[in-house]
Design a protein around this motif. Structure first.
Motif, short mmCIF file in Angstrom:
data_model
loop_
_atom_site.label_atom_id
_atom_site.label_comp_id
_atom_site.label_asym_id
_atom_site.label_seq_id
_atom_site.Cartn_x
_atom_site.Cartn_y
_atom_site.Cartn_z
N MET A 39 0.83 -1.19 0.00
CA MET A 39 0.00 0.00 0.00
C MET A 39 0.87 1.24 0.00
O MET A 39 1.86 1.29 0.71
N ASP A 40 0.45 2.25 -0.76
CA ASP A 40 1.22 3.49 -0.76
C ASP A 40 0.74 4.42 0.36
O ASP A 40 -0.24 4.14 1.05
N GLU A 41 1.43 5.55 0.52
CA GLU A 41 1.13 6.45 1.64
C GLU A 41 -0.27 7.05 1.55
O GLU A 41 -0.91 7.30 2.57
N LYS A 42 -0.78 7.26 0.35
CA LYS A 42 -2.13 7.81 0.19
C LYS A 42 -3.18 6.82 0.66
O LYS A 42 -4.15 7.19 1.33
N GLN A 43 -2.99 5.57 0.35
CA GLN A 43 -3.94 4.54 0.78
C GLN A 43 -3.87 4.34 2.30
O GLN A 43 -4.90 4.14 2.95
N LEU A 44 -2.67 4.42 2.85
CA LEU A 44 -2.52 4.31 4.30
C LEU A 44 -3.17 5.50 4.99
O LEU A 44 -3.82 5.35 6.03
N PHE A 45 -3.01 6.70 4.41
CA PHE A 45 -3.70 7.88 4.95
C PHE A 45 -5.20 7.65 4.96
O PHE A 45 -5.89 7.93 5.95
N ALA A 46 -5.75 7.13 3.85
CA ALA A 46 -7.19 6.89 3.74
C ALA A 46 -7.66 5.94 4.85
O ALA A 46 -8.71 6.17 5.46
N LEU A 47 -6.90 4.91 5.12
CA LEU A 47 -7.27 3.97 6.18
C LEU A 47 -7.27 4.64 7.55
O LEU A 47 -8.17 4.42 8.36
N ARG A 48 -6.27 5.48 7.81
CA ARG A 48 -6.22 6.19 9.09
C ARG A 48 -7.36 7.19 9.21
O ARG A 48 -7.97 7.33 10.28
N LEU A 49 -7.68 7.88 8.11
CA LEU A 49 -8.79 8.83 8.13
C LEU A 49 -10.10 8.11 8.38
O LEU A 49 -10.92 8.55 9.20
N GLN A 50 -10.31 7.00 7.71
CA GLN A 50 -11.54 6.22 7.91
C GLN A 50 -11.65 5.74 9.36
O GLN A 50 -12.72 5.81 9.97
N ALA A 51 -10.54 5.26 9.91
CA ALA A 51 -10.54 4.79 11.30
C ALA A 51 -10.82 5.94 12.27
O ALA A 51 -11.58 5.78 13.23
N ALA A 52 -10.25 7.12 12.00
CA ALA A 52 -10.47 8.28 12.88
C ALA A 52 -11.92 8.74 12.81
O ALA A 52 -12.52 9.11 13.82
N LEU A 53 -12.49 8.73 11.62
CA LEU A 53 -13.91 9.09 11.47
C LEU A 53 -14.79 8.14 12.27
O LEU A 53 -15.68 8.58 13.01
N THR A 54 -14.55 6.86 12.12
CA THR A 54 -15.33 5.85 12.82
C THR A 54 -15.17 5.99 14.33
O THR A 54 -16.14 5.96 15.08
N ALA A 55 -13.93 6.17 14.77
CA ALA A 55 -13.66 6.31 16.21
C ALA A 55 -14.33 7.54 16.79
O ALA A 55 -14.71 7.55 17.96
N ALA A 56 -14.47 8.59 15.98
CA ALA A 56 -15.10 9.83 16.45
C ALA A 56 -16.63 9.76 16.34
O ALA A 56 -17.32 10.71 16.68
N GLY A 57 -17.15 8.64 15.82
CA GLY A 57 -18.59 8.46 15.77
C GLY A 57 -19.26 8.96 14.50
O GLY A 57 -20.48 9.19 14.49
N TYR A 58 -18.50 9.13 13.45
CA TYR A 58 -19.05 9.61 12.18
C TYR A 58 -19.08 8.48 11.15
O TYR A 58 -18.22 7.60 11.17
N GLU A 59 -20.07 8.56 10.26
CA GLU A 59 -20.12 7.62 9.15
C GLU A 59 -18.96 7.93 8.20
O GLU A 59 -18.65 9.10 7.97
N CYS A 60 -18.38 6.91 7.66
CA CYS A 60 -17.25 7.08 6.76
C CYS A 60 -17.76 7.27 5.33
O CYS A 60 -17.60 6.38 4.48
N ARG A 61 -18.39 8.41 5.08
CA ARG A 61 -18.96 8.71 3.78
C ARG A 61 -18.49 10.09 3.33
O ARG A 61 -18.37 11.01 4.15
N PRO A 62 -18.24 10.27 2.04
CA PRO A 62 -17.77 11.57 1.55
C PRO A 62 -18.71 12.72 1.90
O PRO A 62 -18.25 13.80 2.26
N SER A 63 -20.02 12.50 1.84
CA SER A 63 -20.96 13.58 2.14
C SER A 63 -20.85 14.03 3.59
O SER A 63 -20.93 15.22 3.90
N VAL A 64 -20.63 13.08 4.49
CA VAL A 64 -20.47 13.41 5.91
C VAL A 64 -19.16 14.17 6.12
O VAL A 64 -19.13 15.22 6.78
N LEU A 65 -18.09 13.67 5.54
CA LEU A 65 -16.79 14.32 5.68
C LEU A 65 -16.81 15.73 5.08
O LEU A 65 -16.31 16.67 5.69
N GLU A 66 -17.40 15.89 3.92
CA GLU A 66 -17.47 17.20 3.29
C GLU A 66 -18.22 18.19 4.18
O GLU A 66 -17.74 19.30 4.44
N ARG A 67 -19.39 17.80 4.65
CA ARG A 67 -20.21 18.69 5.48
C ARG A 67 -19.48 19.08 6.77
O ARG A 67 -19.35 20.26 7.09
#
Length: 139
Positions: A1-29
Protein backbone atom coordinates in the motif's frame (compact mmCIF):
# COMPACT_ATOMS: atom_id res chain seq x y z
CA UNK A 1 0.00 0.00 0.00
CA UNK A 2 1.22 3.49 -0.76
CA UNK A 3 1.13 6.45 1.64
CA UNK A 4 -2.13 7.81 0.19
CA UNK A 5 -3.94 4.54 0.78
CA UNK A 6 -2.52 4.31 4.30
CA UNK A 7 -3.70 7.88 4.95
CA UNK A 8 -7.19 6.89 3.74
CA UNK A 9 -7.27 3.97 6.18
CA UNK A 10 -6.22 6.19 9.09
CA UNK A 11 -8.79 8.83 8.13
CA UNK A 12 -11.54 6.22 7.91
CA UNK A 13 -10.54 4.79 11.30
CA UNK A 14 -10.47 8.28 12.88
CA UNK A 15 -13.91 9.09 11.47
CA UNK A 16 -15.33 5.85 12.82
CA UNK A 17 -13.66 6.31 16.21
CA UNK A 18 -15.10 9.83 16.45
CA UNK A 19 -18.59 8.46 15.77
CA UNK A 20 -19.05 9.61 12.18
CA UNK A 21 -20.12 7.62 9.15
CA UNK A 22 -17.25 7.08 6.76
CA UNK A 23 -18.96 8.71 3.78
CA UNK A 24 -17.77 11.57 1.55
CA UNK A 25 -20.96 13.58 2.14
CA UNK A 26 -20.47 13.41 5.91
CA UNK A 27 -16.79 14.32 5.68
CA UNK A 28 -17.47 17.20 3.29
CA UNK A 29 -20.21 18.69 5.48
CA UNK A 30 -18.38 18.34 8.80
CA UNK A 31 -15.03 19.50 7.43
CA UNK A 32 -16.49 22.61 5.79
CA UNK A 33 -18.20 23.57 9.06
CA UNK A 34 -14.77 23.78 10.66
CA UNK A 35 -12.53 25.04 7.86
CA UNK A 36 -12.32 28.78 7.22
CA UNK A 37 -10.65 28.52 3.82
CA UNK A 38 -12.41 27.78 0.56
CA UNK A 39 -14.89 24.93 1.02
CA UNK A 40 -13.71 21.54 -0.15
CA UNK A 41 -15.72 19.58 -2.67
CA UNK A 42 -17.36 16.20 -2.46
CA UNK A 43 -14.85 14.97 -5.05
CA UNK A 44 -11.88 16.13 -2.94
CA UNK A 45 -13.01 14.29 0.17
CA UNK A 46 -13.87 11.25 -1.92
CA UNK A 47 -10.25 11.23 -3.14
CA UNK A 48 -9.07 11.41 0.48
CA UNK A 49 -11.25 8.47 1.51
CA UNK A 50 -10.29 6.39 -1.53
CA UNK A 51 -6.57 6.94 -1.06
CA UNK A 52 -6.14 8.96 -4.25
CA UNK A 53 -4.81 12.09 -2.53
CA UNK A 54 -3.70 13.53 0.80
CA UNK A 55 -4.97 16.94 1.95
CA UNK A 56 -2.66 19.90 2.43
CA UNK A 57 -1.21 20.57 5.89
CA UNK A 58 -3.78 23.23 6.82
CA UNK A 59 -6.58 20.79 6.04
CA UNK A 60 -4.80 18.02 7.97
CA UNK A 61 -4.70 20.34 10.98
CA UNK A 62 -8.46 20.89 10.79
CA UNK A 63 -9.17 17.17 10.31
CA UNK A 64 -6.94 16.28 13.25
CA UNK A 65 -8.46 18.88 15.56
CA UNK A 66 -11.99 17.83 14.66
CA UNK A 67 -11.35 14.07 14.94
CA UNK A 68 -9.25 14.31 18.10
CA UNK A 69 -6.03 12.93 16.64
CA UNK A 70 -2.66 14.45 15.93
CA UNK A 71 -1.91 15.70 12.41
CA UNK A 72 1.23 13.58 12.16
CA UNK A 73 -0.82 10.50 13.03
CA UNK A 74 -3.21 11.16 10.14
CA UNK A 75 -0.40 11.95 7.74
CA UNK A 76 2.26 9.45 8.77
CA UNK A 77 0.64 7.03 11.22
CA UNK A 78 2.79 8.13 14.12
CA UNK A 79 1.74 9.19 17.56
CA UNK A 80 3.77 11.70 19.54
CA UNK A 81 6.06 10.30 22.19
CA UNK A 82 4.07 12.07 24.91
CA UNK A 83 0.73 10.66 23.76
CA UNK A 84 0.84 6.90 23.31
CA UNK A 85 -2.55 6.35 24.95
CA UNK A 86 -5.73 8.23 24.15
CA UNK A 87 -5.26 10.78 21.38
CA UNK A 88 -6.35 14.35 21.94
CA UNK A 89 -6.93 17.36 19.72
CA UNK A 90 -3.79 19.42 19.17
CA UNK A 91 -5.67 22.69 19.53
CA UNK A 92 -8.87 24.00 21.01
CA UNK A 93 -10.60 27.22 20.08
CA UNK A 94 -12.71 28.38 23.00
CA UNK A 95 -16.07 29.67 21.85
CA UNK A 96 -18.71 31.36 23.91
CA UNK A 97 -21.42 33.97 23.92
CA UNK A 98 -22.11 35.47 20.53
CA UNK A 99 -19.67 33.17 18.71
CA UNK A 100 -21.36 30.10 20.16
CA UNK A 101 -24.78 31.40 19.09
CA UNK A 102 -23.57 32.15 15.56
CA UNK A 103 -21.89 28.75 15.17
CA UNK A 104 -24.97 26.95 16.50
CA UNK A 105 -27.20 28.76 14.00
CA UNK A 106 -24.69 28.26 11.17
CA UNK A 107 -24.58 24.51 11.76
CA UNK A 108 -28.37 24.37 11.52
CA UNK A 109 -28.43 25.94 8.05
CA UNK A 110 -28.62 23.98 4.83
CA UNK A 111 -25.43 23.51 2.84
CA UNK A 112 -26.52 26.09 0.29
CA UNK A 113 -27.34 28.63 3.02
CA UNK A 114 -23.92 28.06 4.63
CA UNK A 115 -22.20 28.69 1.29
CA UNK A 116 -24.09 31.97 0.86
CA UNK A 117 -23.35 33.05 4.43
CA UNK A 118 -19.69 32.22 3.95
CA UNK A 119 -19.55 34.48 0.91
CA UNK A 120 -21.18 37.29 2.91
CA UNK A 121 -18.61 36.89 5.70
CA UNK A 122 -15.73 36.84 3.20
CA UNK A 123 -17.10 40.00 1.57
CA UNK A 124 -17.19 41.78 4.94
CA UNK A 125 -13.67 40.54 5.72
CA UNK A 126 -12.28 41.84 2.43
CA UNK A 127 -14.10 45.16 2.84
CA UNK A 128 -12.38 45.57 6.20
CA UNK A 129 -8.91 44.78 4.90
CA UNK A 130 -8.81 41.18 6.08
CA UNK A 131 -7.51 38.83 3.42
CA UNK A 132 -8.76 35.28 3.96
CA UNK A 133 -6.52 32.59 2.55
CA UNK A 134 -7.44 31.83 -1.03
CA UNK A 135 -7.26 28.05 -1.21
CA UNK A 136 -9.85 27.56 -3.94
CA UNK A 137 -9.16 24.44 -5.95
CA UNK A 138 -6.66 22.86 -3.55
CA UNK A 139 -7.44 19.64 -1.77
Amino acid sequence: MDEKQLFALRLQAALTAAGYECRPSVLEREFNLRYWGAPITFQAVRRWLRGDSIPSQDKLQVLAGWLGVEPQFLRYGQQSSQDRGEMQATWVIPVGGEEDEVLRIYRGLTEEQRKILRQVVLTFARANGLQPEDTEGSS
